[in-house]
Design an enzyme around this catalytic site. Structure first.
Site, PDB file in Angstrom:
ATOM      1  N   THR A 154     -35.692  25.480  23.668  1.00  0.00           N
ATOM      2  CA  THR A 154     -34.269  25.137  23.646  1.00  0.00           C
ATOM      3  C   THR A 154     -33.421  26.245  23.033  1.00  0.00           C
ATOM      4  O   THR A 154     -32.357  26.598  23.568  1.00  0.00           O
ATOM      5  CB  THR A 154     -34.046  23.836  22.855  1.00  0.00           C
ATOM      6  OG1 THR A 154     -34.945  22.834  23.325  1.00  0.00           O
ATOM      7  CG2 THR A 154     -32.617  23.353  22.990  1.00  0.00           C
ATOM      8  N   TRP A 166     -33.914  29.445  22.815  1.00  0.00           N
ATOM      9  CA  TRP A 166     -33.822  30.585  23.729  1.00  0.00           C
ATOM     10  C   TRP A 166     -32.850  30.298  24.865  1.00  0.00           C
ATOM     11  O   TRP A 166     -31.957  31.111  25.161  1.00  0.00           O
ATOM     12  CB  TRP A 166     -35.216  30.899  24.288  1.00  0.00           C
ATOM     13  CG  TRP A 166     -35.260  32.004  25.299  1.00  0.00           C
ATOM     14  CD1 TRP A 166     -34.555  33.181  25.272  1.00  0.00           C
ATOM     15  CD2 TRP A 166     -36.038  32.056  26.498  1.00  0.00           C
ATOM     16  NE1 TRP A 166     -34.862  33.952  26.364  1.00  0.00           N
ATOM     17  CE2 TRP A 166     -35.771  33.292  27.135  1.00  0.00           C
ATOM     18  CE3 TRP A 166     -36.965  31.178  27.073  1.00  0.00           C
ATOM     19  CZ2 TRP A 166     -36.381  33.662  28.331  1.00  0.00           C
ATOM     20  CZ3 TRP A 166     -37.581  31.552  28.258  1.00  0.00           C
ATOM     21  CH2 TRP A 166     -37.282  32.783  28.879  1.00  0.00           C
ATOM     22  N   HIS A 215     -31.105  16.137  23.457  1.00  0.00           N
ATOM     23  CA  HIS A 215     -32.498  15.746  23.716  1.00  0.00           C
ATOM     24  C   HIS A 215     -32.549  14.345  24.325  1.00  0.00           C
ATOM     25  O   HIS A 215     -33.635  13.780  24.487  1.00  0.00           O
ATOM     26  CB  HIS A 215     -33.319  15.744  22.426  1.00  0.00           C
ATOM     27  CG  HIS A 215     -33.641  17.107  21.887  1.00  0.00           C
ATOM     28  ND1 HIS A 215     -33.964  18.172  22.699  1.00  0.00           N
ATOM     29  CD2 HIS A 215     -33.708  17.585  20.602  1.00  0.00           C
ATOM     30  CE1 HIS A 215     -34.217  19.234  21.949  1.00  0.00           C
ATOM     31  NE2 HIS A 215     -34.075  18.910  20.682  1.00  0.00           N
ATOM     32  N   ARG A 266     -41.531  22.058  29.006  1.00  0.00           N
ATOM     33  CA  ARG A 266     -42.616  22.990  28.701  1.00  0.00           C
ATOM     34  C   ARG A 266     -43.942  22.255  28.818  1.00  0.00           C
ATOM     35  O   ARG A 266     -43.996  21.028  28.674  1.00  0.00           O
ATOM     36  CB  ARG A 266     -42.406  23.506  27.267  1.00  0.00           C
ATOM     37  CG  ARG A 266     -43.327  24.610  26.802  1.00  0.00           C
ATOM     38  CD  ARG A 266     -42.969  24.946  25.355  1.00  0.00           C
ATOM     39  NE  ARG A 266     -43.624  26.153  24.875  1.00  0.00           N
ATOM     40  CZ  ARG A 266     -43.497  26.625  23.637  1.00  0.00           C
ATOM     41  NH1 ARG A 266     -42.733  25.980  22.771  1.00  0.00           N
ATOM     42  NH2 ARG A 266     -44.114  27.724  23.276  1.00  0.00           N
ATOM     43  N   SER A 287     -46.020  23.166  19.071  1.00  0.00           N
ATOM     44  CA  SER A 287     -44.770  23.656  18.489  1.00  0.00           C
ATOM     45  C   SER A 287     -44.073  22.559  17.683  1.00  0.00           C
ATOM     46  O   SER A 287     -43.531  22.799  16.599  1.00  0.00           O
ATOM     47  CB  SER A 287     -43.854  24.170  19.595  1.00  0.00           C
ATOM     48  OG  SER A 287     -42.687  24.754  19.058  1.00  0.00           O
ATOM     49  N   LYS A 294     -43.222  31.481  17.636  1.00  0.00           N
ATOM     50  CA  LYS A 294     -43.909  32.468  18.472  1.00  0.00           C
ATOM     51  C   LYS A 294     -43.243  32.657  19.832  1.00  0.00           C
ATOM     52  O   LYS A 294     -43.170  33.754  20.347  1.00  0.00           O
ATOM     53  CB  LYS A 294     -45.377  32.058  18.674  1.00  0.00           C
ATOM     54  CG  LYS A 294     -46.261  32.251  17.448  1.00  0.00           C
ATOM     55  CD  LYS A 294     -47.717  32.014  17.825  1.00  0.00           C
ATOM     56  CE  LYS A 294     -48.634  32.312  16.658  1.00  0.00           C
ATOM     57  NZ  LYS A 294     -50.060  32.102  17.032  1.00  0.00           N
TER      58      LYS A 294
END
Length: 330
Positions: free
Chosen positions: A81, A83, A142, A164, A172, A297
């Site tokens: 999200t 990004w 969300h 994802r 994550s 990451k």
């Protein structure tokens, strides 16, 4: 003798606001489970929300009036999200910020520039003044499709959906939860969190129901909802940035293509660039979360470092069962 010190105040994101009696009664009537970050999760319209977020969920449903020019970024939590918020802002507002050395993303976390409806906009003020925002207004959420404000569903505003692979999403989310939990609660174990995730008891969960709601809508109304997978965007970012620009009605001109504007946007919004900015290394959101929490990451396949063979098998079986016949695969 030293004077006893009061316990440190909870950060704002862990505090529960004073609800109206009506909302308090309503929330207390909902199915409740132990939360990953906050104390509780409540099931509303088939999906799970933290107690504090419920105020924003109910208020945004009641009061948000979408404009036809609005753009809403929807995502499952921890699916990239941050990004995509950066990419969306840089893309849509590129005419306003031609100088890359003066871009707002250099001094603002993406969550500030593209606020969440239920977590930011409506969390404190039930009827905020949004008239000062210049079109196109950018918001995120969300919320599952069933819980979107009616004005979003019934207007011509655009919905960009990001999801994802559930394995990476879970890992994550588990890391994120342990960074934000109150220290007094300790950590949530990988096993406990995994069991909750598989049963659908996670923020915005069940994951599969959330994804399928928007997947089906993107097939039925492709002019309204564009569906993205994090993995595909990572693999071919330029292709999908162009797709996004076309969908939003702001395609790159031949001149912009020659100047490499798309590459500039992707460079500005890259994980390496954003995560190393001072604002994202040492800054905080107004609600108390450290900006660095949103940058771990940003990789594909990190689940292989955490999940056992049994866990992978269980998730694969759920994927097959839930997504069967939908045409969607992870």
């Amino acid at each position: 003798m030293a004077t006893p010190q009061p316990p440190p105040a909870l950060p704002q994101y862990l505090q529960e606001y004073e609800f109206s009696q009506e909302n308090r009664d309503f929330i207390s009537s909902l199915p409740t489970e132990k939360g990953w970050i906050a104390n509780h999760l409540h099931q509303y319209q088939g999906f799970w929300h933290a107690t504090r977020h419920m105020q924003g969920v109910l208020a945004s449903q009641k009061h948000f009036q979408a404009l036809d020019t609005d753009i809403l970024l929807v995502s499952t939590p921890k699916s990239g999200t941050t990004w995509l918020k950066a990419v969306l802002f840089a893309l849509v507002k590129r005419v306003h910020y031609p100088d890359p050395q003066q871009h707002p993303l250099l001094t603002n976390n993406p969550h500030v520039l593209v606020p969440f409806l239920e977590l930011d906009v409506y969390i404190e003020k039930q009827v905020p003044d949004l008239t000062c925002l210049a079109p196109p207004r950018l918001f995120s959420t969300h919320l599952p499709y069933v819980s979107l404000p009616d004005s979003v569903k019934n207007s011509a505003c655009k919905v960009v959906y990001l999801c994802r692979d559930p394995k990476d999403t879970f890992v994550s989310l588990w890391h994120f939860a342990n960074k934000l939990r109150a220290k007094s609660r300790g950590t949530i174990s990988l096993e406990e969190a995994f069991d909750k995730f598989c049963k659908g008891v996670s923020l915005g969960g069940p994951f599969w129901d959330h994804v399928l709601g928007y997947w089906k809508e993107s097939l039925e109304r492709p002019e309204k909802v564009m569906f993205f997978k994090f993995e595909e965007m990572k693999e071919e970012p330029t292709l999908h940035l162009r797709r996004l620009a076309e969908f939003l009605g702001c395609p790159f001109s031949p001149e912009e293509e020659t100047q490499g504007v798309a590459d500039d946007i992707l460079r500005l919004c890259s994980f390496d660039n954003l995560s190393n900015l001072d604002v994202n290394q040492s800054g905080k959101l107004s609600s108390g979360e450290e900006n660095s929490t949103f940058f771990r990451k940003g990789e594909v396949g990190d689940w292989m470092n955490y999940l056992t063979d049994e866990m992978v098998e269980r998730l694969d079986c759920i994927n097959e069962e839930k997504l069967q016949g939908s045409g969607l695969k992870f």
